[in-house]
Design a protein around this motif. Sequence first.
Motif, short mmCIF file in Angstrom:
data_model
loop_
_atom_site.label_atom_id
_atom_site.label_comp_id
_atom_site.label_asym_id
_atom_site.label_seq_id
_atom_site.Cartn_x
_atom_site.Cartn_y
_atom_site.Cartn_z
N LYS A 13 0.86 -1.19 0.00
CA LYS A 13 0.00 0.00 0.00
C LYS A 13 0.89 1.24 0.00
CE LYS A 13 -3.90 -2.05 2.44
NZ LYS A 13 -4.78 -1.93 3.61
N VAL A 14 0.44 2.27 -0.69
CA VAL A 14 1.20 3.51 -0.79
C VAL A 14 0.41 4.61 -0.07
CG1 VAL A 14 2.18 5.23 -2.35
CG2 VAL A 14 2.16 2.81 -3.00
N TYR A 15 1.07 5.25 0.88
CA TYR A 15 0.46 6.35 1.64
C TYR A 15 1.23 7.62 1.34
CZ TYR A 15 -1.67 2.60 4.39
OH TYR A 15 -2.38 1.50 4.78
N LYS A 16 0.48 8.72 1.20
CA LYS A 16 1.09 10.01 0.91
C LYS A 16 0.68 11.00 2.01
CE LYS A 16 1.61 13.44 -2.73
NZ LYS A 16 1.24 13.85 -4.08
N ASN A 17 1.67 11.63 2.59
CA ASN A 17 1.39 12.62 3.62
C ASN A 17 0.68 13.80 2.96
OD1 ASN A 17 1.59 14.84 5.45
ND2 ASN A 17 3.27 13.80 6.49
N PRO A 18 -0.53 14.15 3.44
CA PRO A 18 -1.29 15.23 2.78
C PRO A 18 -0.67 16.61 2.95
CG PRO A 18 -2.43 14.46 4.76
CD PRO A 18 -1.27 13.55 4.55
N ALA A 22 3.27 7.80 12.90
CA ALA A 22 3.49 9.20 13.28
C ALA A 22 2.55 10.12 12.51
CB ALA A 22 4.95 9.58 13.04
N TRP A 23 2.37 9.85 11.23
CA TRP A 23 1.46 10.67 10.42
C TRP A 23 0.03 10.54 10.93
CZ3 TRP A 23 3.00 9.11 4.73
CH2 TRP A 23 4.27 9.61 4.44
N LYS A 24 -0.37 9.33 11.25
CA LYS A 24 -1.75 9.12 11.74
C LYS A 24 -1.95 9.81 13.08
CE LYS A 24 -2.87 4.82 9.32
NZ LYS A 24 -3.25 3.39 9.47
N ALA A 25 -0.93 9.81 13.93
CA ALA A 25 -1.03 10.49 15.22
C ALA A 25 -1.11 12.00 15.04
CB ALA A 25 0.15 10.10 16.11
N ALA A 40 -8.03 9.11 9.31
CA ALA A 40 -8.88 9.31 8.13
C ALA A 40 -8.17 10.15 7.06
CB ALA A 40 -10.19 9.98 8.53
N SER A 41 -7.44 11.15 7.50
CA SER A 41 -6.73 12.02 6.57
C SER A 41 -5.62 11.27 5.85
CB SER A 41 -6.15 13.21 7.34
OG SER A 41 -5.38 14.02 6.49
N VAL A 42 -4.86 10.46 6.59
CA VAL A 42 -3.74 9.72 6.00
C VAL A 42 -4.25 8.59 5.11
CG1 VAL A 42 -1.74 8.26 6.54
CG2 VAL A 42 -2.20 10.29 7.91
N GLU A 43 -5.28 7.88 5.52
CA GLU A 43 -5.83 6.77 4.73
C GLU A 43 -6.41 7.25 3.41
OE1 GLU A 43 -5.85 3.45 5.26
OE2 GLU A 43 -4.86 3.53 7.19
N SER A 44 -6.94 8.44 3.39
CA SER A 44 -7.54 8.93 2.14
C SER A 44 -6.45 9.43 1.21
CB SER A 44 -8.53 10.04 2.41
OG SER A 44 -7.89 11.17 2.97
#
Length: 104
Positions: free
Chosen positions: A69-74, A92-95, A100-104
């Motif tokens: 899975k690829v996640y991009k810091n918004p 760390a990004w999710k915290a 919800a912001s990171v998953e999207s």
Amino acid sequence: MAEQLQALEALKGDAGFKKEIEFETKLRALLAEYGYSLPNVINLLDPQASRRAPAADSRTGTRKPRQVKVYKNPHTGEVVETKGGNHKTLKAWKAEHGSASVES
């Protein structure tokens, strides 16, 4: 070795053993006469037997590898590729920004 020979001699004299050998010999001759094998007979008597045996073997194999899975810091645009959710940077990004912001 001598004990094994004595046991073999005792079996040869056993009436039950002689009947089993006679049955097996006649069965194999009959199968050969009609072009059948023992697996054919087992399949006729219990059709589910052939389906049950391989199922146990297939479960012992390895499971399908996880998808990357690829996640991009918004906020920064930084990208993280991971196969699981236990990634230090991703946590760390999710915290910081919320799951919800990171998953999207």
